[in-house]
Design an enzyme around this catalytic site. Structure first.
Site, PDB file in Angstrom:
ATOM      1  N   GLU A 187      36.420  30.160  14.330  1.00 14.28           N
ATOM      2  CA  GLU A 187      37.707  30.785  14.000  1.00 14.28           C
ATOM      3  C   GLU A 187      38.895  29.903  14.347  1.00 14.28           C
ATOM      4  OE1 GLU A 187      38.097  34.923  15.173  1.00 14.28           O
ATOM      5  OE2 GLU A 187      35.933  34.982  15.435  1.00 14.28           O
TER       6      GLU A 187
ATOM      7  N   GLY B 268      44.950  37.781  20.796  1.00 14.19           N
ATOM      8  CA  GLY B 268      45.772  36.736  20.201  1.00 14.19           C
ATOM      9  C   GLY B 268      45.238  35.327  20.355  1.00 14.19           C
TER      10      GLY B 268
ATOM     11  N   ASP C 118      37.896  42.589   3.057  1.00 10.83           N
ATOM     12  CA  ASP C 118      37.184  41.299   3.226  1.00 10.83           C
ATOM     13  C   ASP C 118      36.602  40.808   1.902  1.00 10.83           C
ATOM     14  OD1 ASP C 118      35.804  42.603   6.311  1.00 10.83           O
ATOM     15  OD2 ASP C 118      37.709  41.573   5.946  1.00 10.83           O
TER      16      ASP C 118
ATOM     17  N   HIS D  31      37.838  36.296   9.391  1.00 11.18           N
ATOM     18  CA  HIS D  31      36.795  37.287   9.670  1.00 11.18           C
ATOM     19  C   HIS D  31      35.651  36.590  10.403  1.00 11.18           C
ATOM     20  CE1 HIS D  31      34.471  40.946   9.200  1.00 11.18           C
ATOM     21  NE2 HIS D  31      33.436  40.174   8.880  1.00 11.18           N
TER      22      HIS D  31
ATOM     23  N   GLU E 252      42.924  43.836  -2.596  1.00 13.11           N
ATOM     24  CA  GLU E 252      42.992  45.274  -2.294  1.00 13.11           C
ATOM     25  C   GLU E 252      41.694  45.813  -1.709  1.00 13.11           C
ATOM     26  OE1 GLU E 252      46.707  46.398  -5.192  1.00 13.11           O
ATOM     27  OE2 GLU E 252      45.177  47.866  -4.663  1.00 13.11           O
TER      28      GLU E 252
HETATM   29  C1  GRF Z   1      38.117  38.821  17.381  1.00 11.22           C
HETATM   30  O1  GRF Z   1      36.991  39.682  17.318  1.00 11.22           O
HETATM   31  C2  GRF Z   1      38.038  37.825  16.274  1.00 11.22           C
HETATM   32  O2  GRF Z   1      36.688  37.498  15.977  1.00 11.22           O
HETATM   33  C3  GRF Z   1      38.648  38.544  15.121  1.00 11.22           C
HETATM   34  O3  GRF Z   1      39.660  39.366  15.695  1.00 11.22           O
HETATM   35  C4  GRF Z   1      39.336  39.645  17.074  1.00 11.22           C
HETATM   36  C5  GRF Z   1      40.484  39.389  17.977  1.00 11.22           C
HETATM   37  O4  GRF Z   1      40.814  38.044  17.963  1.00 11.22           O
HETATM   38  N1  GRF Z   1      39.185  37.614  14.167  1.00 11.22           N
HETATM   39  P1  GRF Z   1      42.154  37.499  18.718  1.00 11.22           P
HETATM   40  O5  GRF Z   1      41.700  36.971  20.055  1.00 11.22           O
HETATM   41  O6  GRF Z   1      43.116  38.670  18.880  1.00 11.22           O
HETATM   42  O7  GRF Z   1      42.682  36.430  17.823  1.00 11.22           O
END
Ligand code: GRF
Length: 209
Positions: free
Chosen positions: A181, A12, A151, A110, A148
């Site tokens: 991210e 999370g 990614d 992603h 659908e």
């Molecule tokens: C991580 O590998 C991230 O790169 C991808 O989802 C995974 C978990 O991320 N987006 P998080 O810490 O649960 O947000």
């Protein structure tokens, strides 16, 4: 006020980035109305509870088959009446009915620069292992609308991260999360919440001020 549902499966940290950005005011006009995880042990659920956000586990293991899970997942989602669904490390295939009902209202983060290292089987550390195996010098993260495919939806934001010669999959994942991210997911949500993007011919257009 954009009501968002965040779907999670793991630690999370992306959810936390959105929670923190809303608290700091770098994400505006947004309310997280709920968090759903398929994994009852996901620390992301704990993060939601600590932030006072309704947190639910809808686990495929609790249902006789995928169809029943899909129905329960969609039902819980509808209950929360989100304007936007945010997939933040969510490792469950989204039911096609949900994609249709929430067309262009589901986004995903992603951990690569799509179209590299994405699609079936590319998630979590596997993405970074593939990037290091290929020897790319630049990787990063992508926020995109969910369609659908896997990614394959319209790209909203991307952010590059340089690959270091001594990177391991773990060190690269950490830097991509911290530098990309956790930056572009809140930014994408804020832009959507404030009407700053639209989709034209399958491409995302950033509306100028
Ligand atoms: C991580 O590998 C991230 O790169 C991808 O989802 C995974 C978990 O991320 N987006 P998080 O810490 O649960 O947000």
């Amino acid at each position: 006020m954009l009501k968002i549902l965040v779907c999670v499966s793991g630690g999370g940290t992306n959810l936390q980035a959105v929670i923190d950005a809303a608290a700091k005011g770098t994400v505006t006009n947004t309310q997280i109305v709920g968090v759903i995880s398929n994994n009852q042990n996901a620390y992301a659920l704990e993060r939601a509870k600590q932030a006072g956000i309704p947190a639910f586990c809808v686990s495929p293991k609790a249902y006789a088959d995928r169809e029943e899970f899909n129905r329960a997942f969609l039902e819980k989602t509808e209950e929360l009446q989100p304007d936007l669904i945010v997939l933040a490390g969510f490792l469950v295939v989204i039911p096609k009915e949900m994609i249709r009902k929430y067309a262009n209202r589901i986004i995903n983060i992603h951990p690569s620069l799509i179209p590299s290292f994405c699609g079936t089987g590319f998630y979590g550390l596997k993405v970074h292992e593939a990037a290091l195996e290929r020897g790319v010098k630049v990787t990063g993260a992508t926020v995109h609308f969910v369609d659908e495919g896997t990614d394959t939806g319209p790209i909203i934001l991307q952010k590059p991260v340089m690959v270091n010669e001594d990177d391991t999959p773990e060190s690269l994942q950490k830097r991509v999360m911290e530098q990309a991210e956790w930056v572009i997911l809140p930014e994408a949500i804020d832009r959507i919440a404030n009407g700053k993007i639209r989709i034209e011919n399958g491409k995302v257009i950033q509306k100028t001020e």
